[in-house]
Write an enzyme that holds these catalytic residues in place. Structure first.
Site, PDB file in Angstrom:
ATOM      1  N   ALA A  69       1.120  -6.661   6.656  1.00 54.05           N
ATOM      2  CA  ALA A  69       2.481  -6.744   6.128  1.00 54.05           C
ATOM      3  C   ALA A  69       2.777  -5.565   5.214  1.00 54.05           C
ATOM      4  O   ALA A  69       1.900  -5.068   4.511  1.00 54.05           O
ATOM      5  CB  ALA A  69       2.667  -8.054   5.372  1.00 54.05           C
ATOM      6  N   GLY A 114      -2.557  -8.611   8.327  1.00 59.72           N
ATOM      7  CA  GLY A 114      -1.798  -8.857   9.545  1.00 59.72           C
ATOM      8  C   GLY A 114      -2.358  -8.158  10.761  1.00 59.72           C
ATOM      9  O   GLY A 114      -2.142  -8.611  11.896  1.00 59.72           O
ATOM     10  N   GLU A 117      -4.734 -10.611  11.921  1.00 65.57           N
ATOM     11  CA  GLU A 117      -3.960 -11.764  12.408  1.00 65.57           C
ATOM     12  C   GLU A 117      -3.421 -11.504  13.814  1.00 65.57           C
ATOM     13  O   GLU A 117      -3.402 -12.395  14.657  1.00 65.57           O
ATOM     14  CB  GLU A 117      -2.802 -12.078  11.455  1.00 65.57           C
ATOM     15  N   GLU A 137      -6.017 -10.742   2.312  1.00 64.27           N
ATOM     16  CA  GLU A 137      -4.951 -11.284   1.473  1.00 64.27           C
ATOM     17  C   GLU A 137      -5.471 -11.857   0.155  1.00 64.27           C
ATOM     18  O   GLU A 137      -4.777 -11.835  -0.868  1.00 64.27           O
ATOM     19  CB  GLU A 137      -4.178 -12.361   2.246  1.00 64.27           C
TER      20      GLU A 137
END
Length: 263
Positions: A69, A114, A117, A137
């Site tokens: 992100a 991400g 992810e 994170e």
């Protein structure tokens, strides 16, 4: 052949392969709202185009697959502001998992947050030997917010998932392959050739059967045992209504290569 227009990603086709490139190398392909909207629109196009049989995801610039992100966009958000942003991620991830075509992540360099992810949403992951995965994170005061806590556990098991999630530390490509986070590690200079070779091999497989197998795993695999088996059976039986099933079995008996039509 190039397609578009997209502002934040590049999209081209190579034969029957749709190649989607995260195209913000100046920020290590970090993803913001506009990128997510481009990606979701692109996957709608991919899903509707029967000429595309395999999808490849990669990052531009050679240094990173995706840094995750774009923190600058969300750093001051409260829960109310963050929720719709998370839904954009979750919508795109669902598109990856439900598109009835194989999706390959081709990963080089950094893939924290991400980036990892994304990889656990894809069907196959091939990585350069310099790839580094992490759900980092925890180091910025949060946890993965688009499903990786669940997906990672199902990829690598609870013990290893807890370690990756709670430490936030990087996992190198060889270790990622050892624990089942990715499929294959190749030298960085060979990553694109190896990715294309894998994509082309899948293009030689019957597209309806590939789609059925993907759904049997992604949907049936999340049900209890016998419901999942019943779901997979229905996907299997529907293939017997296809021209490809008839062609495949006749070709086998006639000792020739089948010609798949995707119908």
């Amino acid at each position: 052949m190039e397609h578009g227009p997209y502002e934040h990603i590049a999209f081209e086709t190579i034969d029957q392969i749709g190649v989607v490139t995260l195209n913000r190398p100046q920020v290590h392909n970090a993803i913001n709202t506009n990128v997510l909207r481009d990606l979701s629109r692109c996957f709608d196009t991919l899903a509707a185009d029967d000429a595309i049989r395999v999808v490849v995801l990669r990052g531009a610039g050679g240094k990173a697959f995706c840094a995750g992100a774009d923190i600058d966009e969300i750093k001051d958000n409260g829960p109310v502001e963050q929720r719709p942003y998370q839904y954009l991620w979750m919508t795109w991830f669902r598109q990856i998992e439900t598109i009835r075509k194989p999706v390959i992540a081709s990963v080089e360099g950094w893939a924290p947050g991400g980036g990892t992810e994304i990889s656990v949403c894809c069907d196959l992951v091939i990585a350069a030997d310099d790839a580094k995965f992490a759900l980092a994170e925890m180091k910025i005061g949060v946890m993965p917010g688009a499903g990786a806590t669940v997906r990672l556990t199902r990829w690598v098991g609870k013990a290893k998932a807890m370690e990756i999630l709670m430490t936030g530390d990087f996992v190198g490509a060889e270790e990622a392959a050892r624990i089942g986070l990715i499929n294959k590690v190749v030298p960085k200079a060979q990553l694109w050739d190896e990715t294309l070779a894998l994509a082309k091999r899948l293009c030689d497989r019957p597209p309806l059967a590939l789609a059925a197998a993907k759904m049997a795993v992604n949907v049936g695999g999340e049900m209890d045992l016998y419901k999942g088996i019943d779901f997979a059976l229905e996907e299997f039986l529907l293939l017997f209504a296809s021209e490809d099933q008839k062609e495949g079995m006749r070709a086998f008996l006639e000792k020739r290569k089948p010609v798949w039509k995707g119908r």
